[in-house]
Write an enzyme that holds these catalytic residues in place. Structure first.
Site, PDB file in Angstrom:
ATOM      1  N   THR A 207      50.761  36.559 110.222  1.00  8.56           N
ATOM      2  CA  THR A 207      49.777  35.574 109.766  1.00  8.56           C
ATOM      3  C   THR A 207      49.716  35.634 108.248  1.00  8.56           C
ATOM      4  O   THR A 207      49.382  36.668 107.668  1.00  8.56           O
ATOM      5  CB  THR A 207      48.396  35.875 110.360  1.00  8.56           C
ATOM      6  OG1 THR A 207      48.494  35.821 111.793  1.00  8.56           O
ATOM      7  CG2 THR A 207      47.374  34.863 109.891  1.00  8.56           C
TER       8      THR A 207
ATOM      9  N   GLU B 136      45.260  40.292 121.843  1.00  9.64           N
ATOM     10  CA  GLU B 136      45.464  41.666 122.286  1.00  9.64           C
ATOM     11  C   GLU B 136      44.801  41.848 123.654  1.00  9.64           C
ATOM     12  O   GLU B 136      43.703  41.387 123.898  1.00  9.64           O
ATOM     13  CB  GLU B 136      44.888  42.648 121.269  1.00  9.64           C
ATOM     14  CG  GLU B 136      45.707  42.684 119.980  1.00  9.64           C
ATOM     15  CD  GLU B 136      45.221  43.749 119.026  1.00  9.64           C
ATOM     16  OE1 GLU B 136      44.756  44.799 119.495  1.00  9.64           O
ATOM     17  OE2 GLU B 136      45.334  43.536 117.799  1.00  9.64           O
TER      18      GLU B 136
ATOM     19  N   LYS C   6      47.264  28.401 111.961  1.00 11.98           N
ATOM     20  CA  LYS C   6      46.862  29.724 112.454  1.00 11.98           C
ATOM     21  C   LYS C   6      45.512  30.133 111.888  1.00 11.98           C
ATOM     22  O   LYS C   6      44.612  30.584 112.615  1.00 11.98           O
ATOM     23  CB  LYS C   6      47.927  30.765 112.088  1.00 11.98           C
ATOM     24  CG  LYS C   6      47.540  32.206 112.429  1.00 11.98           C
ATOM     25  CD  LYS C   6      47.258  32.375 113.923  1.00 11.98           C
ATOM     26  CE  LYS C   6      46.651  33.735 114.240  1.00 11.98           C
ATOM     27  NZ  LYS C   6      47.590  34.824 114.154  1.00 11.98           N
TER      28      LYS C   6
ATOM     29  N   ASN D 170      41.952  30.633 114.223  1.00 16.46           N
ATOM     30  CA  ASN D 170      41.190  31.878 114.300  1.00 16.46           C
ATOM     31  C   ASN D 170      39.829  31.754 113.637  1.00 16.46           C
ATOM     32  O   ASN D 170      38.831  32.308 114.117  1.00 16.46           O
ATOM     33  CB  ASN D 170      41.983  33.022 113.661  1.00 16.46           C
ATOM     34  CG  ASN D 170      42.970  33.638 114.637  1.00 16.46           C
ATOM     35  OD1 ASN D 170      43.032  33.242 115.794  1.00 16.46           O
ATOM     36  ND2 ASN D 170      43.738  34.603 114.182  1.00 16.46           N
TER      37      ASN D 170
ATOM     38  N   PHE E 233      34.492  31.952 124.108  1.00 18.14           N
ATOM     39  CA  PHE E 233      34.017  32.428 122.811  1.00 18.14           C
ATOM     40  C   PHE E 233      32.552  32.083 122.566  1.00 18.14           C
ATOM     41  O   PHE E 233      32.120  31.937 121.428  1.00 18.14           O
ATOM     42  CB  PHE E 233      34.896  31.886 121.676  1.00 18.14           C
ATOM     43  CG  PHE E 233      36.261  32.511 121.645  1.00 18.14           C
ATOM     44  CD1 PHE E 233      36.498  33.651 120.902  1.00 18.14           C
ATOM     45  CD2 PHE E 233      37.299  31.980 122.394  1.00 18.14           C
ATOM     46  CE1 PHE E 233      37.743  34.249 120.891  1.00 18.14           C
ATOM     47  CE2 PHE E 233      38.544  32.569 122.398  1.00 18.14           C
ATOM     48  CZ  PHE E 233      38.768  33.707 121.638  1.00 18.14           C
TER      49      PHE E 233
ATOM     50  N   GLY F  15      35.840  41.642 115.864  1.00 14.04           N
ATOM     51  CA  GLY F  15      36.595  42.660 115.139  1.00 14.04           C
ATOM     52  C   GLY F  15      38.076  42.452 115.385  1.00 14.04           C
ATOM     53  O   GLY F  15      38.520  41.348 115.698  1.00 14.04           O
TER      54      GLY F  15
ATOM     55  N   CYS G 293      42.854  40.451 113.606  1.00 16.61           N
ATOM     56  CA  CYS G 293      43.073  39.040 113.252  1.00 16.61           C
ATOM     57  C   CYS G 293      41.844  38.361 112.658  1.00 16.61           C
ATOM     58  O   CYS G 293      41.867  37.929 111.507  1.00 16.61           O
ATOM     59  CB  CYS G 293      43.555  38.263 114.473  1.00 16.61           C
ATOM     60  SG  CYS G 293      45.205  38.723 115.024  1.00 16.61           S
TER      61      CYS G 293
ATOM     62  N   ARG H 217      40.799  48.502 114.795  1.00 16.64           N
ATOM     63  CA  ARG H 217      40.699  47.871 113.485  1.00 16.64           C
ATOM     64  C   ARG H 217      39.502  46.921 113.450  1.00 16.64           C
ATOM     65  O   ARG H 217      39.382  46.023 114.277  1.00 16.64           O
ATOM     66  CB  ARG H 217      41.991  47.122 113.155  1.00 16.64           C
ATOM     67  CG  ARG H 217      43.148  48.050 112.789  1.00 16.64           C
ATOM     68  CD  ARG H 217      44.431  47.290 112.568  1.00 16.64           C
ATOM     69  NE  ARG H 217      44.997  46.814 113.830  1.00 16.64           N
ATOM     70  CZ  ARG H 217      46.169  46.168 113.919  1.00 16.64           C
ATOM     71  NH1 ARG H 217      46.862  45.906 112.821  1.00 16.64           N
ATOM     72  NH2 ARG H 217      46.619  45.781 115.095  1.00 16.64           N
TER      73      ARG H 217
END
Length: 433
Positions: free
Chosen positions: A121, A154, A206, A210, A251, A259, A262, A330
């Site tokens: 990204t 993920e 992208k 996000n 969402f 978190g 991304c 992360r």
């Protein structure tokens, strides 16, 4: 096709393994000698459901191999995928050091036409920077630079790659377009689209995707916080709002903030791009502010309950990864919550099905890691639930009450029904209810 993937993080390893699964010869290149050696021995260095079986099959059948030697790794490559880290700098901008550094190396060793694919990204304009870096030492007829952003979640990254909702490819080269279309064709046999566009539009797609999803999360967290104040139930609001097809159901779950690798990085980078172009992207700035506050909402609830004095108290933590089905911590809300609790003098006992090794590297002896979820409850003053792993959804509440000093739960993911928890005689606080 002969493919090289440079970088073996979540994106690189999933990309390489899934391309090998459709019959391509894939070489994965990484500078980490220990990691490459472990992969050669059959060890998958990340936890991602479904990846291990594909990894084992394709290494056994010699379609997937690993090396630290960049020159040897690209020797036969028709396409080279750059799946390298782009960590945020202090100002929030994406650091392109790794990508441009590898592009510089490639410019000196490519000998025949190759498509260079930005899979990481990256900010708008990165394809141009990679092109210019390659062109320093390489004839422009020997390469094209393509932007091919990943949309992998993920925890379900393998399914996302093998059955993508869409594939976005940014190129203005017919030759590169033909190669990329041939490469992705096996993954879109059910008719899901491949969208071709210019490189900058692909890069922006992208970040826009996000950032919009992060906006939905922060918006719903604000609604949840307001629900608590006015006495509404965010679960009911979420269902009512999500039934609108213009909005959608996904969402909209409130919690302790987003978190991972991304959303935080991509939102920051897009905001930074706006700043660099003298545009005040007010919504994005608000999204980040809300998320920073939301990470601490559980700590605020805990402090309020204990009259702002938690020094010497022990708290159980369920869930450490930023989301279920990954070991990735992360920008995980749990990390921020643990730090806050420790700063207030609290002790921590924690459990997560996959992320404890990573937490141990970060906190060491400051956090007591437990063998299972119930061990993390022994003699604790309260439990905080941070990540919604399935194993936490239907625990034995009677066993929990026996182990805990007091039946007190702060649920950052709204796993349980309010009336049920009242019947179980727990003090129970959640988000927006």
């Amino acid at each position: 096709m002969n493919i090289t993937v440079i970088g073996t993080g979540y994106v690189g390893l999933v990309t390489g393994t899934c391309f090998a699964e459709t019959g391509n010869q894939v070489v994965c290149v990484d500078i980490d000698e220990d990691k490459v050696e472990r992969m050669k021995q059959g060890e998958v260095p990340i936890y991602e459901p479904g990846l291990e079986a594909l990894f084992e099959r394709n290494t056994r059948q010699k379609r997937l191999s690993f090396t630290t030697d960049l020159k040897a790794g690209i020797q036969k490559a028709e396409a080279i995928f750059l799946a390298l880290p782009t960590p945020p700098g202090e100002d929030g901008s994406a650091d392109l050091t790794y990508i441009l550094g590898v592009a510089e190396q490639l410019s000196k060793i490519i000998t025949r036409y190759t498509v260079i694919v930005d899979k990481s990204t990256v900010p708008v304009g990165t394809a141009d920077k990679v092109h210019n870096t390659l062109a320093k030492h390489l004839d422009e007829s020997l390469f094209d630079v393509v932007s091919n952003p990943e949309f992998l979640r993920e925890g379900v990254a393998v399914d996302d790659f093998l059955k993508p909702e869409r594939v976005v490819i940014g190129t203005q080269s017919d030759k590169a377009k033909s190669l990329m279309e041939r490469l992705y064709k096996p993954f879109v046999r059910q008719g899901n689209p491949i969208y071709f566009m210019d490189e900058k539009s692909a890069e922006m797609t992208k970040y826009a995707a996000n950032s919009f999803l992060a906006t939905k999360i922060s918006f719903m967290n604000e609604i949840a916080n307001l629900c608590e104040i006015v006495g509404a139930n965010v679960d009911h609001v979420r269902i009512g709002v999500g039934s609108d097809s213009r909005i959608g159901k996904r969402f909209l779950f409130p919690g302790v903030g987003y978190g991972g690798s991304c959303f935080p990085k991509d939102v920051q980078a897009l905001a930074r791009t706006a700043n660099q172009n003298n545009y005040d992207f007010q919504i994005l700035n608000a999204v980040m502010d809300v998320n920073d506050r939301q990470r601490k909402v559980i700590v605020q609830k805990i402090l309020r309950y204990f009259d702002n004095d938690i020094a010497g108290k022990t708290f159980g933590i369920w869930g450490l990864s930023f989301k279920p089905n990954t070991d990735d911590i992360r920008e995980a809300p749990a990390v921020y919550i643990i730090q806050e609790l420790l700063e207030h003098g609290a002790r921590i006992k924690a459990y997560d099905p996959e992320a404890m090794e990573n937490i141990n590297r970060l906190f060491g002896e400051k956090v007591q890691l437990c063998d299972d979820q119930y061990e993390a409850l022994i003699d604790v003053d309260a439990l905080a639930i941070i990540t919604e792993w399935s194993v936490f959804r239907t625990p034995s509440f009677s066993v929990m009450k026996e182990l805990m000093k007091a039946p007190v739960i702060f649920d950052g993911r709204n796993l349980y029904e309010m009336d049920f928890m009242k019947d179980q005689d727990f003090y129970y606080e959640s988000i927006g209810r």
